[in-house]
Design a protein around this motif. Structure first.
Motif, PDB file in Angstrom:
ATOM      1  N   SER A 178       0.845  -1.281   0.090  1.00 56.15           N
ATOM      2  CA  SER A 178       0.022   0.309   0.116  1.00 56.15           C
ATOM      3  C   SER A 178       0.824   1.402  -0.025  1.00 56.15           C
ATOM      4  CB  SER A 178      -0.949   0.029   1.181  1.00 56.15           C
ATOM      5  OG  SER A 178      -1.866  -0.971   1.378  1.00 56.15           O
ATOM      6  N   GLU A 179       1.895   1.146   0.748  1.00 55.75           N
ATOM      7  CA  GLU A 179       2.627   2.327   0.706  1.00 55.75           C
ATOM      8  C   GLU A 179       3.450   2.718  -0.531  1.00 55.75           C
ATOM      9  OE1 GLU A 179       5.563   2.313   3.942  1.00 55.75           O
ATOM     10  OE2 GLU A 179       3.956   1.949   5.621  1.00 55.75           O
ATOM     11  N   ILE A 180       4.031   1.648  -1.041  1.00 58.14           N
ATOM     12  CA  ILE A 180       4.526   1.731  -2.398  1.00 58.14           C
ATOM     13  C   ILE A 180       3.662   2.169  -3.438  1.00 58.14           C
ATOM     14  CG2 ILE A 180       5.856   0.808  -4.252  1.00 58.14           C
ATOM     15  CD1 ILE A 180       6.939  -1.181  -2.240  1.00 58.14           C
ATOM     16  N   MET A 181       2.438   1.872  -3.501  1.00 53.27           N
ATOM     17  CA  MET A 181       1.195   1.989  -4.419  1.00 53.27           C
ATOM     18  C   MET A 181       0.595   3.423  -4.334  1.00 53.27           C
ATOM     19  SD  MET A 181      -0.229  -1.839  -4.459  1.00 53.27           S
ATOM     20  CE  MET A 181      -1.679  -1.413  -5.651  1.00 53.27           C
ATOM     21  N   ASP A 182       0.661   3.883  -3.310  1.00 52.98           N
ATOM     22  CA  ASP A 182       0.097   5.248  -2.598  1.00 52.98           C
ATOM     23  C   ASP A 182      -1.382   4.758  -2.802  1.00 52.98           C
ATOM     24  OD1 ASP A 182       0.170   7.741  -1.756  1.00 52.98           O
ATOM     25  OD2 ASP A 182       0.052   8.695  -3.764  1.00 52.98           O
ATOM     26  N   LYS A 183      -1.819   3.798  -2.581  1.00 58.65           N
ATOM     27  CA  LYS A 183      -3.042   3.479  -2.285  1.00 58.65           C
ATOM     28  C   LYS A 183      -3.191   2.183  -1.515  1.00 58.65           C
ATOM     29  CE  LYS A 183      -4.036   1.083  -6.763  1.00 58.65           C
ATOM     30  NZ  LYS A 183      -4.772   0.966  -8.032  1.00 58.65           N
ATOM     31  N   GLU A 184      -4.621   1.700  -1.271  1.00 59.70           N
ATOM     32  CA  GLU A 184      -4.581   0.284  -0.659  1.00 59.70           C
ATOM     33  C   GLU A 184      -4.581  -0.745  -1.336  1.00 59.70           C
ATOM     34  OE1 GLU A 184      -7.473  -1.482   2.804  1.00 59.70           O
ATOM     35  OE2 GLU A 184      -8.231   0.237   1.692  1.00 59.70           O
ATOM     36  N   ASP A 185      -3.490  -1.459  -1.055  1.00 60.78           N
ATOM     37  CA  ASP A 185      -3.348  -2.642  -1.818  1.00 60.78           C
ATOM     38  C   ASP A 185      -4.254  -3.937  -1.322  1.00 60.78           C
ATOM     39  OD1 ASP A 185      -2.218  -5.198  -2.999  1.00 60.78           O
ATOM     40  OD2 ASP A 185      -0.257  -5.120  -2.120  1.00 60.78           O
ATOM     41  N   GLU A 186      -5.195  -4.304  -2.215  1.00 61.97           N
ATOM     42  CA  GLU A 186      -6.385  -5.168  -1.553  1.00 61.97           C
ATOM     43  C   GLU A 186      -5.700  -6.685  -1.690  1.00 61.97           C
ATOM     44  OE1 GLU A 186      -9.624  -4.785  -4.466  1.00 61.97           O
ATOM     45  OE2 GLU A 186     -10.017  -2.863  -3.713  1.00 61.97           O
ATOM     46  N   GLY A 187      -4.406  -6.755  -2.136  1.00 63.84           N
ATOM     47  CA  GLY A 187      -3.895  -8.044  -1.933  1.00 63.84           C
ATOM     48  C   GLY A 187      -4.565  -9.270  -2.734  1.00 63.84           C
ATOM     49  N   ARG A 188      -4.407 -10.584  -2.509  1.00 67.55           N
ATOM     50  CA  ARG A 188      -5.010 -11.611  -3.226  1.00 67.55           C
ATOM     51  C   ARG A 188      -6.476 -11.878  -3.074  1.00 67.55           C
ATOM     52  NH1 ARG A 188      -0.792 -16.538  -1.832  1.00 67.55           N
ATOM     53  NH2 ARG A 188      -0.754 -15.305   0.132  1.00 67.55           N
ATOM     54  N   THR A 189      -6.960 -12.051  -3.973  1.00 66.16           N
ATOM     55  CA  THR A 189      -8.668 -12.491  -3.798  1.00 66.16           C
ATOM     56  C   THR A 189      -8.701 -13.877  -3.462  1.00 66.16           C
ATOM     57  OG1 THR A 189      -8.907 -13.160  -6.167  1.00 66.16           O
ATOM     58  CG2 THR A 189      -9.381 -10.801  -5.433  1.00 66.16           C
ATOM     59  N   GLY A 190      -9.753 -14.638  -2.931  1.00 66.83           N
ATOM     60  CA  GLY A 190      -9.976 -15.871  -2.938  1.00 66.83           C
ATOM     61  C   GLY A 190      -9.820 -16.678  -4.177  1.00 66.83           C
ATOM     62  N   ARG A 191     -10.132 -16.012  -5.407  1.00 66.78           N
ATOM     63  CA  ARG A 191     -10.090 -16.941  -6.806  1.00 66.78           C
ATOM     64  C   ARG A 191      -8.684 -16.959  -6.964  1.00 66.78           C
ATOM     65  NH1 ARG A 191     -14.032 -17.279 -10.620  1.00 66.78           N
ATOM     66  NH2 ARG A 191     -15.184 -15.642  -9.490  1.00 66.78           N
ATOM     67  N   GLN A 192      -7.916 -16.000  -6.609  1.00 69.62           N
ATOM     68  CA  GLN A 192      -6.317 -16.066  -6.975  1.00 69.62           C
ATOM     69  C   GLN A 192      -5.513 -16.957  -6.081  1.00 69.62           C
ATOM     70  OE1 GLN A 192      -5.996 -11.952  -6.457  1.00 69.62           O
ATOM     71  NE2 GLN A 192      -4.868 -11.696  -8.396  1.00 69.62           N
ATOM     72  N   TYR A 193      -6.047 -16.906  -4.852  1.00 74.89           N
ATOM     73  CA  TYR A 193      -5.360 -18.086  -3.907  1.00 74.89           C
ATOM     74  C   TYR A 193      -5.599 -19.289  -4.131  1.00 74.89           C
ATOM     75  CZ  TYR A 193      -3.951 -20.080   0.359  1.00 74.89           C
ATOM     76  OH  TYR A 193      -3.546 -20.779   1.419  1.00 74.89           O
ATOM     77  N   ILE A 194      -7.010 -19.489  -4.265  1.00 75.07           N
ATOM     78  CA  ILE A 194      -7.239 -21.126  -4.772  1.00 75.07           C
ATOM     79  C   ILE A 194      -6.544 -21.304  -6.153  1.00 75.07           C
ATOM     80  CG2 ILE A 194      -9.289 -22.559  -5.706  1.00 75.07           C
ATOM     81  CD1 ILE A 194     -10.990 -20.879  -3.471  1.00 75.07           C
ATOM     82  N   CYS A 195      -6.650 -20.705  -7.020  1.00 79.98           N
ATOM     83  CA  CYS A 195      -6.256 -20.724  -8.324  1.00 79.98           C
ATOM     84  C   CYS A 195      -4.421 -21.218  -8.370  1.00 79.98           C
ATOM     85  CB  CYS A 195      -6.324 -19.880  -9.478  1.00 79.98           C
ATOM     86  SG  CYS A 195      -8.089 -20.083  -9.909  1.00 79.98           S
ATOM     87  N   GLU A 196      -3.847 -21.024  -7.119  1.00 80.00           N
ATOM     88  CA  GLU A 196      -2.690 -21.274  -7.029  1.00 80.00           C
ATOM     89  C   GLU A 196      -2.261 -22.551  -7.049  1.00 80.00           C
ATOM     90  OE1 GLU A 196      -0.839 -19.267  -3.594  1.00 80.00           O
ATOM     91  OE2 GLU A 196      -1.367 -17.195  -4.458  1.00 80.00           O
TER      92      GLU A 196
END
Length: 552
Positions: free
Chosen positions: A109-127
């Motif tokens: 978030s600090e690098i992006m200067d906005k809130e980093d939403e992180g991984r979604t459930g879909r992304q995490y399961i698809c790993e």
């Protein structure tokens, strides 16, 4: 291995260890097809080390045999049909905490200067379905078809697939972990205390899931590659681990119990149920005497620490402790709280209840300051509107907190000694960063003795089981006699003994009249008699909440 009762795991005269340190010195156990196992035992008894050994976090090695053992034909060996990498998956409170730790470390978030939403459930399961864990990596083609998969429906995660992991409730994260484990191809799934923190509907779904799969496995012969999910059922075999005998699925037919770092029972469910009942009757007979002894000791400790508590909370008690006025919280198109009006007054203890994801934890995080949306809403704490000049330390010194978030934060500084964890409760810090006074050290030792940790003051937080960690954090929250004690599923991971002690402690704190409780729990057995006021959340309804006052 063609028999319906062929061995899947065999452990004979082995030890479980890590870097030369022995965790369990002697272990004899085997799992055969046609068996559904429950692993149980008190906090710190060895159950956690056994599970970590099976998963591969700790090493299982044969012990050296003595001359007498060799001459009598005894053997020492470890063999498993699930020895290939990725063939065992575990879903636990610890895994959920580790996932949240991982998301925090990935936060940019600090690098992006906005809130980093992180991984979604879909992304995490698809790993585990050909996807990548790298930030910004494209999803595999199967990602668009997740909703059609039976595992997704079985775990009830269809509606949260596109929500960020850090925005999920504890129960939602657990269901996401379970779904990923089912799709991972693992041949053995270990469910550790799976019902903790789940609402009634989620518990019903999970219980049905376990019974369906376990009963199917019990009928299977072992005719194939048992180390993968390509068994005849298409689902993994399951081992269930529980802190206490509570909501045990019907399909369980074998039990192994760990006490004092060794197996204290290994046999049939029917045999163990008789032992559980005898133990229950003994506890009932000794209950009042033990409770009174515990409460007498607690009263003495609180009297000894009265001066220290009064020096922390030395301002007049306001007539209103917490007040929400038309509070709205959410992210994107997801609305968590809608026009919430609610007030907490001194000595009025509240139970917060509602299904997973309904906003209970969000309410608590608005109070503690862990949700930054508090500054745009009309939320007042201890008579002052948030954002009108008070510091977070002005707020925290009047709060005692037991929550999943706090537990995760303390796991990240897990090398802290237990006495320093307790003392940090006086300073509202995660870890201890200043010299403790002799008075604080003495108080910490008294509280640790009360909770059953006498002589363990210099052990590290990370060396404890999850349930022991939770017990220490509850004591940490209580030491300064806070004006408001926030309890978000405080009994997560606690065995029967610790659970009863903690409930007695909370009732006693409520009876003093100096601390007001805000309590979240899904277990009706953990609701305290003093909690006559209920804030009940109803997501997707209008209004989204109901206030109930019970007179009995």
């Amino acid at each position: 291995m063609n028999s319906a009762f062929s061995n899947l795991i065999t452990i004979k005269n082995c030890r479980i260890h890590d870097s030369g340190r022995v965790k369990l010195p002697r272990l004899d156990w085997e799992m055969r097809s046609g068996e559904a196992w429950l692993v149980i035992g008190p906090n710190g008894g060895g159950k956690a080390e056994f599970i970590k050994g099976l998963e591969g976090q700790l090493e299982i090695s044969p012990n050296e045999l003595t001359v007498e053992q060799l001459s009598s034909g005894q053997t020492a060996l470890y063999s498993s049909a699930f020895s290939q990498k990725g063939s065992i998956a575990i879903v636990s409170l610890e895994k959920a905490a580790s996932l949240i730790e991982e998301e925090r470390q990935r936060d940019e978030s600090e690098i992006m200067d906005k809130e980093d939403e992180g991984r979604t459930g879909r992304q995490y399961i698809c790993e585990v379905l050909g996807g990548s864990s790298k930030k910004g990596a494209p999803l595999p083609p199967i990602a668009s078809r997740l909703e059609t998969m039976p595992q997704i429906k079985l775990c009830g995660v269809e509606k949260i697939l596109d929500r960020g992991l850090r925005y999920m409730s504890t129960g939602e994260i657990r269901r996401t972990l379970l779904c990923r484990a089912l799709l991972s191809g693992a041949g053995l799934l270990i469910l550790s205390d799976p019902f903790a923190g789940l609402d009634a509907e989620s518990r019903r779904i999970l219980l049905e899931f376990f019974n369906t799969i376990a009963k199917r496995q019990l009928t299977l012969a072992d005719g194939g590659t048992t180390g993968t999910s390509s068994t005849n059922s298409g689902f993994p075999r399951i081992i269930l681990s529980m802190e206490r005998w509570h909501e045990i699925p019907d399909a369980i037919n074998r039990v192994v119990e760990f006490t004092e770092k060794k197996i204290s029972f290994c046999g049939s469910r029917d045999e163990y149920e008789k032992i559980v009942e005898a133990s229950r009757q003994k506890r009932l007979a000794e209950r009042e005497e033990q409770k009174q002894s515990f409460l007498d000791e607690l009263k003495k400790i609180r009297e000894n620490n009265k001066a220290l508590s009064e020096s922390i909370n030395n301002t007049p008690l306001p007539q209103s402790l917490i007040k929400f006025e038309d509070v709205n919280v959410g992210w994107g198109d997801h609305h968590v709280l809608v026009n919430l009006n609610w007030e907490v007054k001194p000595g009025v203890h509240w139970l917060l209840r509602g299904p997973n994801g309904s906003g209970k934890t969000t309410i608590l995080e608005l109070i503690t300051g862990d949700n930054m949306q508090v500054f745009r809403e009309k939320v007042s704490l201890f008579g002052k509107r948030r954002g009108t000049g008070e510091t977070i330390w002005d707020i925290k010194k009047q709060l005692g907190i037991v929550s999943y978030r706090l537990h995760v934060e303390y796991r990240m500084v897990g090398g802290t000694e237990l006495q320093d964890v307790i003392i940090s409760g006086f300073h509202d810090s995660i870890g201890l960063y200043e010299q403790a006074t002799d008075f604080e050290v003495a108080a910490a030792h008294e509280w640790l003795k009360l909770a059953g940790f006498q002589g363990r003051e210099h052990q590290t937080f990370s060396s404890l089981s999850y349930g022991e960690q939770r017990a220490v954090l509850i004591i940490r929250a209580a030491v300064k006699t806070p004006r408001v004690l926030i309890l978000d599923e405080p009994c997560h991971g606690l065995d029967e003994n610790y659970r009863q002690k903690i409930l007695d402690l909370l009732e006693t704190i409520a009876d003093t009249g100096t601390t007001t409780l805000l309590h979240v729990t899904h277990d009706p057995a953990e609701v305290l008699e003093c909690e006559k006021h209920i804030l009940e959340l109803h997501p997707d309804q209008e209004p989204m909440y109901k206030i109930i006052e019970e007179n009995n």
